[in-house]
Write a protein that holds these residues in place. Structure first.
Motif, mmCIF file in Angstrom:
data_model
loop_
_atom_site.group_PDB
_atom_site.id
_atom_site.type_symbol
_atom_site.label_atom_id
_atom_site.label_comp_id
_atom_site.label_asym_id
_atom_site.label_seq_id
_atom_site.Cartn_x
_atom_site.Cartn_y
_atom_site.Cartn_z
ATOM 1 N N ALA A 134 -22.201 11.028 -8.098
ATOM 2 C CA ALA A 134 -22.447 9.786 -8.812
ATOM 3 C C ALA A 134 -23.924 9.463 -8.819
ATOM 4 N N VAL A 135 -24.312 8.721 -9.820
ATOM 5 C CA VAL A 135 -25.651 8.173 -9.900
ATOM 6 C C VAL A 135 -25.498 6.662 -9.942
ATOM 7 N N ASN A 136 -26.150 5.965 -9.008
ATOM 8 C CA ASN A 136 -25.963 4.529 -8.874
ATOM 9 C C ASN A 136 -27.222 3.759 -9.267
ATOM 10 N N GLY A 137 -27.054 2.779 -10.133
ATOM 11 C CA GLY A 137 -28.125 1.850 -10.457
ATOM 12 C C GLY A 137 -27.757 0.469 -9.944
ATOM 13 N N ASP A 138 -28.582 -0.527 -10.236
ATOM 14 C CA ASP A 138 -28.310 -1.879 -9.766
ATOM 15 C C ASP A 138 -27.070 -2.466 -10.442
ATOM 16 N N LYS A 139 -26.881 -2.131 -11.707
ATOM 17 C CA LYS A 139 -25.812 -2.745 -12.487
ATOM 18 C C LYS A 139 -24.660 -1.796 -12.780
ATOM 19 N N LEU A 199 -18.516 12.289 -17.801
ATOM 20 C CA LEU A 199 -19.265 11.252 -17.100
ATOM 21 C C LEU A 199 -18.652 9.896 -17.427
ATOM 22 N N TRP A 200 -18.407 9.125 -16.378
ATOM 23 C CA TRP A 200 -17.706 7.844 -16.529
ATOM 24 C C TRP A 200 -18.629 6.730 -16.035
ATOM 25 N N VAL A 201 -18.911 5.773 -16.894
ATOM 26 C CA VAL A 201 -19.769 4.638 -16.552
ATOM 27 C C VAL A 201 -18.910 3.482 -16.060
ATOM 28 N N CYS A 202 -19.300 2.879 -14.938
ATOM 29 C CA CYS A 202 -18.570 1.741 -14.361
ATOM 30 C C CYS A 202 -19.577 0.647 -13.992
ATOM 31 N N ARG A 203 -19.126 -0.568 -13.984
ATOM 32 C CA ARG A 203 -19.949 -1.676 -13.516
ATOM 33 C C ARG A 203 -19.904 -1.714 -11.987
ATOM 34 N N GLN A 204 -21.060 -1.905 -11.377
ATOM 35 C CA GLN A 204 -21.115 -1.963 -9.921
ATOM 36 C C GLN A 204 -20.344 -3.159 -9.374
#
Length: 326
Positions: A87-92, A106-111
């Motif tokens: 995974a790659v984690n950002g603030d949001k 690749l699956w985008v999720c809200r933190q």
């Protein structure tokens, strides 16, 4: 002059490069060299350089800004104790490499999302009956995903060659779903509308996978007004040649949706429908499983239950063992 096609191709090129580099790291997660991390930092610099030299009014540039945050800003690659989850984690947002039936996307999720679908997605797990795909794995076609949420149905089908239309009323869900589609270059069109028995507008409460239209319980709190669409109206202008599968999970509005799609179903020769039956959600809309099945039977559908890869005729006269089932 930089065109939208130039930007889109650059996104695709970066996507392919990221896939390759994450894949390389996945194989060597316990012995990653300094050079590989340097390669990733170099890719980050390329993204920044590209962004600085692209016209800011372009629609895809905005998406690319968000992708940079998703993919590079605060990189944290880790492995799950049971199976590799990268995974790659950002603030949001978080971007998770997810495997489904032998293929990865690749699956985008809200933190900040803590519902069970998002929490599983962050671990690379798909909340969908694996037997559903097993029934349709031998064909490729076009689907309608009614109540798409963050893509637990749409994305796994798309990675195996399907295309479709994802209807999602919740703006936060639609946001991450669009990002996932863009990253993977999937042929899915997101429709930010609530499927209903009429085209117009309605009050809606956004609540992750449980977002619903106004009812006797949720009728004032955190309501927004959004567009509704009757599929009988939608298909007349959609230009879709065929529909091969429909999935419905719209938190009690299934009966209303059925009442607004009879002509469309006839036009596409009554494709199979996979649906949730949630007694609580139906009751909030003044419906029951019996009123739902009755509406389906009016159009010639028969009700079956999917169990371990086999379809069994469902006895709707029996009291349900579970308040919610697919």
């Amino acid at each position: 002059m930089v065109t939208k096609n130039d930007i889109l191709e650059s996104i695709h090129e970066l996507n392919r490069s990221i896939h390759k580099k994450i894949g390389n790291l996945a194989e060597k997660i316990d012995r990653t060299s300094e050079k590989e991390f340097a390669d990733l930092e170099d890719l980050q610099c390329q993204i920044r350089s590209f962004m600085e030299n692209t016209e800011k009014e372009e629609r895809y540039l905005e998406a690319l800004h968000e992708m940079q945050e998703l993919i590079m800003k605060k990189m944290n690659i880790f492995t799950n104790d049971i199976r590799g989850v990268h995974a790659v984690n950002g603030d949001k947002y978080a971007v998770v490499e997810t495997e489904f039936n032998g293929k990865e996307f690749l699956w985008v999720c809200r933190q900040d999302a803590n519902d069970f679908i998002s929490e599983n997605a962050k671990q690379g797990k798909v909340c969908m009956d694996p037997y559903l795909y097993s029934i349709f794995h031998s064909k490729k076609g076009t689907f309608l995903d009614l109540g798409a949420n963050i893509g637990a149905f749409s994305l796994p089908f798309a990675i195996h060659g399907w295309k479709g239309f994802a209807f999602e009323a919740g703006s936060k869900n639609a946001d991450v779903l669009k990002k996932s589609i863009l990253l993977n270059d999937f042929d899915i069109t997101v429709m930010e509308q609530a499927v209903y028995d009429r085209t117009g507008s309605i009050k809606f409460v956004e609540n992750g996978p449980w977002g619903s239209v106004e009812n006797d319980v949720f009728h004032e709190e955190n309501m927004v007004v959004l567009d509704t669409i009757a599929l009988d109206d939608w298909y007349e202008n959609a230009g879709v040649e065929q529909i091969d599968l429909i999935k419905i999970d719209i938190e009690g509005s299934e009966v209303a949706a059925f009442r607004g799609m009879g002509n469309m179903l006839q036009r596409y020769h009554y494709p199979p429908i996979y649906t949730e039956v949630n007694l609580f959600a139906l009751a909030l809309q003044g419906e029951t499983q019996y009123s739902y099945f009755k509406e389906a039977e009016k159009l010639g559908y028969h009700v079956y239950e999917l169990y371990e890869g086999e379809l069994y005729e469902y006895n709707k006269e029996l009291f349900p063992l579970n308040y919610c089932r697919d």
